[in-house]
Scaffold this motif. Structure first.
Motif, short mmCIF file in Angstrom:
data_model
loop_
_atom_site.label_atom_id
_atom_site.label_comp_id
_atom_site.label_asym_id
_atom_site.label_seq_id
_atom_site.Cartn_x
_atom_site.Cartn_y
_atom_site.Cartn_z
N GLY A 1 20.09 22.39 26.90
CA GLY A 1 18.92 23.44 27.32
C GLY A 1 17.58 22.84 26.43
O GLY A 1 17.87 21.70 25.97
N PHE A 2 16.76 23.30 26.61
CA PHE A 2 15.51 22.79 25.79
C PHE A 2 14.56 23.95 25.29
O PHE A 2 14.75 25.31 25.73
N GLY A 3 13.35 23.77 24.59
CA GLY A 3 12.53 24.69 24.24
C GLY A 3 11.10 24.09 23.99
O GLY A 3 11.14 22.95 24.12
N TYR A 4 10.36 24.70 23.39
CA TYR A 4 9.26 24.16 22.65
C TYR A 4 8.50 24.83 21.69
O TYR A 4 8.93 25.79 21.42
N VAL A 5 7.83 23.95 20.71
CA VAL A 5 7.38 24.46 19.56
C VAL A 5 5.85 24.52 19.68
O VAL A 5 5.04 23.95 20.42
N MET A 6 5.28 25.69 18.96
CA MET A 6 3.85 26.09 19.20
C MET A 6 3.52 26.69 17.91
O MET A 6 4.40 26.96 17.14
#
Lengths: 261, 444
Positions: B90-95
């Motif tokens: 899977g994946f995500g994002y940083v913010m």
């Protein structure tokens, strides 16, 4: 879109001076008050006060409800659509209104319930009393789908036919039928077919609480479910998982009904 | 364990190659979970997606947002980089991690004690500026609603979260919006989320912010609700009917059929606002409901003018100190709180604006330079220590002003110096203005 009991129109800033100034350090100017116009969400607690509840159980129940209310109030402060009003029916052999007038959740201080010595657990008449309160004309027509929470430690002891009669009186009211109905059984031995029948949705299990902490957790979960009910587009999967611990399983009946994605 | 990231996981940043360590979970939604994550000791937020249909499209769309970069407004919590885990697929994002000083808009508006009109209008303008920056960049938000916004009333700042639904008008959209904010054509399933539907949602949001209610929920919408046997309609049906098929503005001047429900807060707030503001809302919820185009809907430029004018016209009732707006179009204004007749306040007229000189008012760089810098104060209005009820204007610029008070010689007002407010002409350097006498405090 106001609910019952809301004051109107302008609040005197002096009159509310003792309220915590949550967001601003600077002095507040005189402004109209009253929050956002929202639709009422009626939440009826049905609390078992039979003789069997005496001692730790009733204490745990009182503690847990008092502990649940701030969660609901905090959720409600974040809402632009729903304003939560609480009522409570206590029941043993007979039911009675413990809180008869719908109280805004933010202003409600919980008055502890006491068990009725030798009182039975007759649920049917309690359902019938709730049915009266949810009848057309008794709740605002713009009210959101209500919520009901049954908390009990035992099997229903209704005389033959009375449980069914009470339940059908409730189901006969559109608001009763549409209500999100949840049940918490206190004590692992307390699960019963009666509670499943009250809930009326095989996807929503009876919540079982073994300890006072458990009850508080279950009530928070219940309040979360109630709160999510009025959110269009709410994340039903997450609510279901949190409530019932069933990863990935979405319960279509209670959560999918009124949502636009 | 739920098959998603957990506290203590290490995540790899796609472009930067740096490693983040996840900490506690701070959010959970249908799409995924949000955790605090640390990068070289600094806190960030990571959103991790549940695997499922649409997640590849989401990855593509977020990658595009990262490449494009944040629109020129600080309100957006924009994705910085994609992240992956060695432990789970899977994946995500940083913010950026949202500061806890930000609270929900509903929480702010539901407080017993309401923020001042200056705060409310500043927040409105910040939101409008943010969405203007987004729309000007050729993007649309698709789900403007209370749930996706946070505000800091003390600083007058807004934060827009959940930016992963942002895209171009014709792009793939995984969301349609949030019911009461959805444009009629979206509810009727005749359109996809776009800049034009964003503009309807923005108008609803601003109406909530200023008027504390929904612009289309009036008596007719109320009458469609029922708990009678055989007459109950689902919320979806009500949404469709009241906001999609037959929407009528609660203050529609040509159609009184859906006036506010008795007790609706909007009944109190609506008449407090100046005519100009009410006209624009009326346009948004009459012509704007039916003309789903950039011409039909009210665009941010108009809202910005309305909100700036509101901000500039705040003063308080001399009798009861209630917060008010001066309405130059309305003769014989009365206080909404005590009903006292309101005298015309002292104003500073500049090219493009009219600033009421009441204590607390700020002359910003934008007033003098038209540069959209609303944060730099060039002058502030303070109470006059010599005389109760009068005000002074303190020069907060680094240059002297030249003033010519009526019937007096020209004078200079040095940086930091205070100027007693009375009718005069002022040369600020970049702009010239005129203080006009009001009826307050014996200046009339």
């Amino acid at each position: 879109m106001t609910g019952p009991g809301t004051s109107w129109p302008a609040e005197d800033s002096e009159a509310t001076a003792e309220r915590p100034a949550m967001l601003q350090a600077a002095p507040y100017p005189r402004m109209p008050g009253g929050g956002i116009s929202r639709r009422p969400l009626h939440f009826i607690i049905l609390a078992d006060c039979s003789g069997g509840m005496k001692g730790e159980k009733i204490q745990a129940l009182n503690f847990a409800i008092a502990d649940m209310l701030p969660h609901l109030a905090a959720w409600e402060r974040d809402q632009e659509q729903a304003q939560v009003f609480i009522r409570t029916i206590a029941f043993a052999t007979e039911p009675w209104w413990h809180i008869a007038e719908p109280q805004p959740v933010a202003q409600l201080g919980w008055k502890p319930l006491q068990p009725v010595p030798k009182g039975l657990t007759n649920m049917g008449p309690a359902f019938a009393l709730a049915a009266q309160a949810l009848a057309s004309g008794q709740i605002e027509r713009r009210a959101l789908r209500p919520a009901m929470l049954l908390i009990t430690d035992g099997l229903a002891t209704d005389p033959p036919g009375e449980f069914e009669a009470g339940l059908s009186a409730l189901m006969d009211q559109p608001a009763g039928k549409a209500a999100l109905r949840l049940a918490i059984a206190i004590g692992r031995d307390a699960r019963s077919a009666a509670l499943d029948r009250f809930i009326g949705d095989r996807g929503v299990p009876v919540l079982v609480a073994d300890s006072s902490e458990d009850i508080a957790d279950r009530l928070v979960a219940a309040s979360l479910a109630v709160s999510r009910m009025s959110e269009a587009g709410a994340d039903r999967g997450a609510v279901a998982r949190r409530l019932f611990g069933a990863p990935g399983e979405v319960l279509p009946n209670i959560f999918d009904q009124d949502t636009i994605v | 364990m739920d098959g998603l990231i957990q506290p203590g996981d290490t995540l790899l940043m796609d472009r930067a190659g740096a490693r983040l360590t996840t900490e506690k979970r701070i959010g959970e939604g249908g799409q995924g979970v949000v955790h605090v994550a640390r990068l070289n000791g600094a806190p960030f937020a990571v959103k991790w997606f549940r695997p499922g249909p649409g997640s590849e499209e989401m990855r593509t769309s977020i990658t595009a947002l990262i490449h494009r970069g944040r629109p020129p407004h600080p309100a957006f919590t924009w994705p910085i980089d994609l992240v992956s885990s060695g432990r789970i697929p899977g994946f995500g994002y940083v913010m950026p991690l949202l500061d806890p000083r930000f609270v929900s808009l509903a929480q702010l508006l539901n407080q017993d004690r309401q923020p001042s009109f200056r705060v409310i209008t500043t927040i409105g303008r910040e939101l409008v500026d943010a969405f203007a920056a987004l729309h000007s960049a050729g993007l649309c938000y698709r789900d403007i609603s209370f749930g996706n916004l946070r505000v800091d009333p003390a600083a007058g700042e807004a934060a827009i979260i959940d930016v992963d639904n942002i895209g171009i008008d014709s792009g793939t959209a995984l969301v349609k919006g949030t019911g009461p904010f959805m444009a009629p054509e979206l509810l009727r399933d005749e359109a996809h989320p776009s800049t034009v539907t964003d503009l309807h949602a923005l108008a609803v949001l601003l109406f909530y912010l200023l008027m504390h209610g929904h612009p289309l929920f009036g008596v007719r919408a109320d009458a469609a609700c029922s708990w009678e046997r055989g007459a109950h309609r689902s919320e979806t049906e009500l949404l469709m009917r009241n906001f999609g098929i037959e929407p009528v503005f609660i203050f529609d001047p040509g159609d009184p059929s859906n006036r506010p429900v008795p007790g609706d807060r909007a009944l109190t707030w609506w008449p407090i606002y100046p005519e100009q503001c009410r006209r624009v809302f009326t346009r948004a919820f009459t012509a704007g409901l039916h003309d789903a185009s950039l011409n039909g809907r009210v665009t941010e430029g108009t809202w910005r003018r309305v909100l700036l004018a509101l901000q500039d016209s705040v003063y308080d009732c001399p009798a009861c100190r209630a917060d008010l707006f001066h309405d130059p179009e309305q003769a014989g204004q009365r206080c909404w709180n005590c009903s006292a007749p309101l005298p015309v306040p002292v104003t500073l007229k500049l090219a493009g604006s009219l600033l009421v000189l009441s204590a607390g008012a700020v002359l910003t760089s934008h007033h003098l330079n038209r540069d959209r810098d609303h944060r730099t104060a060039c002058a502030v209005v303070e109470p006059d220590p010599r005389q109760a009820g009068r005000v002074v204007l303190r020069n907060r610029t680094d240059r002297s002003w030249t003033v010519v008070p009526d019937g007096e010689e020209a004078k200079r007002v040095a940086p930091g110096q205070r100027l007693g407010v009375r009718p005069m002409r002022i040369d600020f350097g970049p702009a010239r203005g005129q203080i006009r006498a009001g009826e307050i405090h014996g200046l009339g």
